[in-house]
Design a protein around this motif. Structure first.
Motif, short mmCIF file in Angstrom:
data_model
loop_
_atom_site.label_atom_id
_atom_site.label_comp_id
_atom_site.label_asym_id
_atom_site.label_seq_id
_atom_site.Cartn_x
_atom_site.Cartn_y
_atom_site.Cartn_z
N ASP A 183 0.83 -1.20 0.00
CA ASP A 183 0.00 0.00 0.00
C ASP A 183 0.86 1.26 0.00
OD1 ASP A 183 -2.25 1.50 0.03
OD2 ASP A 183 -3.13 0.54 1.80
N ARG A 199 2.49 0.53 9.55
CA ARG A 199 1.79 1.63 8.88
C ARG A 199 2.10 1.67 7.40
NH1 ARG A 199 2.49 4.61 13.94
NH2 ARG A 199 4.58 5.20 13.37
N TYR A 251 -8.05 7.55 -0.54
CA TYR A 251 -7.76 7.26 -1.94
C TYR A 251 -8.25 5.86 -2.32
CZ TYR A 251 -4.59 11.24 -2.77
OH TYR A 251 -4.07 12.49 -2.95
N LYS A 255 -6.94 12.95 2.13
CA LYS A 255 -6.10 12.02 2.89
C LYS A 255 -5.84 10.78 2.04
CE LYS A 255 -6.22 13.66 7.31
NZ LYS A 255 -5.11 13.86 8.20
N VAL A 256 -4.64 10.25 2.16
CA VAL A 256 -4.29 9.07 1.39
C VAL A 256 -5.23 7.91 1.74
CG1 VAL A 256 -2.44 7.41 0.93
CG2 VAL A 256 -1.91 9.83 1.23
N ASP A 257 -5.66 7.89 3.01
CA ASP A 257 -6.58 6.85 3.45
C ASP A 257 -7.86 6.82 2.61
OD1 ASP A 257 -6.10 4.91 5.26
OD2 ASP A 257 -6.27 6.20 7.02
N ARG A 277 -3.88 5.21 -5.01
CA ARG A 277 -2.71 4.94 -4.15
C ARG A 277 -1.53 4.45 -4.99
NH1 ARG A 277 -5.13 2.17 1.36
NH2 ARG A 277 -6.85 3.62 1.59
N ARG A 286 -0.55 7.30 5.27
CA ARG A 286 -1.97 7.36 4.91
C ARG A 286 -2.75 8.33 5.78
NH1 ARG A 286 -0.69 1.89 4.31
NH2 ARG A 286 -1.52 1.35 6.36
N ASP A 287 -2.13 8.78 6.87
CA ASP A 287 -2.82 9.77 7.71
C ASP A 287 -2.59 11.20 7.20
OD1 ASP A 287 -0.14 9.52 8.27
OD2 ASP A 287 -0.34 10.10 10.38
N ASN A 306 5.01 2.39 6.08
CA ASN A 306 5.94 3.47 5.74
C ASN A 306 7.38 3.00 5.63
OD1 ASN A 306 3.70 5.08 6.06
ND2 ASN A 306 4.24 5.73 8.13
#
Lengths: 304, 544
Positions: A83, B370, A133, A129-131, A138, A87-88, B372
């Motif tokens: 992913d 997360r 998407y 927000k990416v969340d 993404r 994402r926040d 990242n």
């Protein structure tokens, strides 16, 4: 200069071999990395990114050792599996953060973020927000993250996964555009037509081994010793099939509506003979194609 | 590279401002606060004795001029409600007696008199006086001195423990009471002759006094020499001859003089002379029972009834090892003690390891979860800077959170009126040091293991197991060998926290002894562990 140079490269996890004695010199341009699940594509790419070390052999990317080499990472853009990150944050914030972490100043990062958003077609979604998407968005954001610092080499691990056909086409155009600017791209995908749309050069892995590297047609030629299918479209497939049946270069004949499928184990000789045979005009035909002259066929041949 | 590190710092700060950071603050700050609120909420009154006095201020047991008369002492103690809420009925008691030190080091109180008064209730800030009347007895039936010397006056508020208080352990007030013999004890020398009419004039003409009885060194130790001096003064207008001056040292409750010097002096009018006694302190017979001696000085003029005594003084005889003879009283819990116990028993062994685990173990795995991590690792930044930035930010935020909790607990429990801030500085320094040390351990775990929280919980369990095991004795030996305890963070923190006592705030930094060793060990361990964590994070691969 090769962009990727692997010599007897192997990597195993415990007793499982992920990449097995691969020796290849990947030339600039777009190279499709092909192989079934578990073939070692991702392991190969992660070694290229310095995330893991080779167990044996050597690997050089842009003539540098990739392991623990931050300077080399300035020259590579990477789209990993999985992913999108951060994402926040909004898409633009995520890109600015990515730019800052790539060593760009604040202003440069903002400019690069806006440019990358435009390149992947996410400008209108920059504040979301990416969340929020979609999966395709993404994927495009991940691509944008790779574009930020204008690298020389792009390593793209399944960059088209989850994209709708329109997005796919746009991303393919983007990749082709990068190649046109002189960038090199190493791209893996499961979707063979997409790969064909991007490049004719493939690097085929299976069970960690390098099965083939080069242009599709070159590989096909190299594979001449394997039977090949030739499709001749004709209004009278039965008659044409009967005429070809006695040829020593023909292994089998299969008639279907409007065409005859010929399998030959000596394609070069067969084509030369066929050319003369059809030239007299007694057997009308509309096209001659070789369904095996594509990535999928080669893949099928080599991977089984 | 420095810019990237700064970006990592700000990125981590932003991440910590999320729900996880809120949880950390709750854990670090709210748990001590909630416990403190619970304590203060259920114990809101606080009765305490604030003063005790007696009349006469210098009481005597016997007086030669009125040998049959008793000399009662009136004691008055003041009880005050120092809490913020009213309190119901409770008892307050004044007790007079002596505290003995027995061979088993216990200190029983030999009570001579007491009075318990029922106080119907006290409002906040209100005071109530209680009284006791007691007459010391001058002699025992064997002729020795009885109720003379030093006594303990104890005032207990809420002596029956009827009420719940914010501070249960400030209910006692202790004072020493000196009861003197009004005159030189008659058994030690001849009583002055009866006055006659012929002596009347002499009595008026003669006036000697003894003044300024002093001794050196101030405290007595066995087998040492003490020097007593006193001034004998002729206040009269005539020259005096054969003034008999005496200094002696007697056992307080005996009749035998252990040391004595007598001199016959000739004193001109208004002149004085110093008398000196060197006394070799005898060896201690009973290791645990200190003897109490009294030094006396007096002067007599033969043929008169003029006898003068100096202020009788007590000399307490200690043995050399005072720690054994007079062991420190058991550490009494006080409100400061409660606060310290919040830090020592809740924060250090229980909460801080968990906070450390929470903030440090996920240095890499949180980023991986997360999604990242791979993006961070494939940016042109030093691998070490990832866990380092995360550790620094998390450590600072956890320290601020724990500081809020500790400060809140401090203010709630002790309040500003008791706010001796040295009691705040010490635990704060200690918990921050603990956060640093635990954070280093969990950072190492975080960069080494794919499932750091699981391994970290194992480490916390190990610390707790060692703590419990070191307190279980089999054949008077702890189940866990001392060297094993050295492998825990808590061991060194506990040694440091022992620098603290209820009476004495932690001296920071320690200047020597076990505390300095503990501090040094903790800091070295922290630096080494962080260095190993940096090395591991450089070498670690990320196949997933």
């Amino acid at each position: 200069m090769s962009v990727v140079e692997a010599t007897n490269l192997s990597r195993w996890y415990g007793s499982v071999i992920a990449v097995n004695d691969v020796t290849v010199m990947v030339q600039p341009g777009i190279t499709g990395v092909l192989g079934p699940n578990g073939a070692g594509k991702t392991t190969f790419m992660r070694m290229c990114m310095g995330l893991i070390r080779p167990s044996t052999g050597s690997l050089r990317i842009l003539d540098e050792n990739p392991w623990n080499n931050p300077n080399l990472l300035k020259r590579i853009g990477y789209v990993p599996e999985g992913d999108a990150p951060w994402r926040d944050r909004t898409g633009r914030e995520a890109l600015i953060l990515g730019g800052r972490l790539s060593g760009l100043s604040g202003t440069q990062a903002e400019e690069a973020a806006d440019r990358a958003l435009q390149q992947v077609g996410l400008t209108n979604e920059a504040g979301k927000k990416v969340d929020a998407y979609s999966r395709g968005m993404r994927q495009r954001l991940k691509f944008a993250l790779a574009l930020l610092h204008d690298p020389e080499l792009y390593i793209l691990d399944e960059p088209l996964l989850g994209s709708d056909p329109v997005s796919r086409r746009e991303l393919i155009h983007l990749i082709q555009g990068l190649a046109a600017q002189g960038k090199s791209v190493l791209v893996s995908t499961h979707i063979l037509p997409d790969l064909e749309a991007m490049t004719q050069r493939i690097l085929l892995l299976n069970h960690g081994r390098l099965m083939a590297y080069g242009e599709v047609t070159e590989i096909r030629d190299w594979l001449d010793r394997y039977p090949r299918t030739v499709r001749i479209a004709t209004p009278d497939p039965r008659e044409l099939g009967a005429a070809l049946w006695r040829w020593p270069t023909v292994l089998s004949i299969q008639a279907e509506e409007g065409a005859v499928l010929v399998r030959t184990n000596k394609p070069r000789a067969f084509f030369e003979e066929l050319q003369g045979f059809l030239a007299d005009g007694r057997h009308p035909f509309t096209s001659i194609t070789s369904p095996d002259d594509n990535v999928e066929a080669i893949f099928r041949y080599l991977v089984g | 590279m420095a810019g990237s590190f700064g970006t990592l710092i700000t990125s981590n700060v932003k991440t910590w401002m999320s729900a996880k950071g809120f949880l950390l603050v709750c854990m670090a700050a709210l748990i001590p606060l909630i416990l403190s609120v619970a304590w203060v909420g259920t114990h809101r009154a606080d009765v305490a004795p604030v003063d005790v006095s007696w009349d006469p201020p210098n009481p005597i047991a016997w007086n030669a001029t009125a040998p049959t008369e008793s000399h009662p002492i009136n004691f008055t103690a003041t009880i005050e409600n120092q809490g913020r809420f009213s309190v119901g009925a409770f008892n307050a008691t004044i007790r007079i007696g002596r505290t003995d030190v027995l061979p088993d080091k216990s200190r029983p109180f030999d009570e001579l008199a007491s009075n318990s008064t029922r106080i119907p209730g006290l409002g906040p800030g209100e005071r109530k006086e209680i009284t006791l009347r007691w007459a010391p007895r001058p002699f025992s039936q064997f002729g020795g001195l009885l109720d003379v010397g030093t006594f303990d006056v104890l005032v207990d508020a809420d002596s029956n423990d009827d009420i719940g208080e914010i501070e249960e352990f400030n209910n006692r007030l202790e004072r020493n009471l000196q009861v003197h013999f009004g005159d030189v004890p008659p058994s030690f020398f001849d009583l002055p002759p009866e006055l006659t009419a012929n002596d009347a004039n002499a009595t008026t003409r003669v006036d000697v006094g003894v003044e300024d009885l002093t001794w050196s060194p101030p405290e007595a130790f066995p087998n040492t020499t003490m020097v007593f001096t006193v001034n004998v003064v002729n206040h009269g207008s005539e020259r005096l001859e054969n003034v008999n001056a005496t200094i002696r040292v007697v056992l307080q409750d005996g009749t035998i003089a252990e040391g004595q010097v007598q001199k016959n002096l000739t004193l001109e009018a208004h002149a004085n002379e110093t008398v000196r006694l060197e006394w070799r302190v005898p060896p201690q017979e009973d290791k645990y029972q200190p003897k109490v001696y009294r030094a006396e000085a007096y002067a007599r003029v033969p043929g008169t009834n003029d006898t003068a005594t100096a202020n009788n003084v007590e000399v307490r005889l200690f043995i050399v090892d005072r720690e054994v003879i007079f062991p420190e009283p058991p550490e009494r819990a006080t409100i400061k003690g409660y606060y310290i116990s919040v830090v020592r028993q809740l924060l250090l062994p229980l909460l801080l390891p968990v906070i450390g685990l929470y903030y440090a173990a996920g240095v890499l795995s949180d980023e991986r979860d997360r999604g990242n991590l791979v993006y961070l690792l494939t940016r042109p930044i030093n691998r070490v800077s990832l866990p380092l930035a995360r550790f620094l930010v998390s450590f600072v935020i956890a320290s601020i959170a724990i500081a809020i909790g500790t400060l809140g607990a401090f203010l709630l429990i002790l309040g500003l009126h008791q706010g001796e801030f040295s009691y705040l500085l010490a635990p704060l320094s200690l918990v921050i040091l603990a956060l640093l040390a635990y954070g280093a351990v969990f950072t190492l775990i975080g960069v080494t293991f794919a499932r750091p929280y699981l391994v970290g919980i194992g480490f916390v369990g190990w610390e707790w197991l060692i703590q419990v095991g070191s307190q279980i004795l089999i054949n008077n030996r702890p189940v866990v060998a001392p060297w094993v305890q050295n492998l825990t963070i808590y061991k060194w923190l506990e040694v440091l926290s022992r620098e603290w006592s209820v009476e004495k705030p932690l001296v920071w930094l320690p200047t020597g002894g076990a505390a300095l060793d503990a501090l040094r060990n903790l800091l070295i361990a922290t630096i080494v562990i962080l260095a190993v964590a940096a090395y591991v994070s450089r070498r670690r691969e990320f196949p997933e």
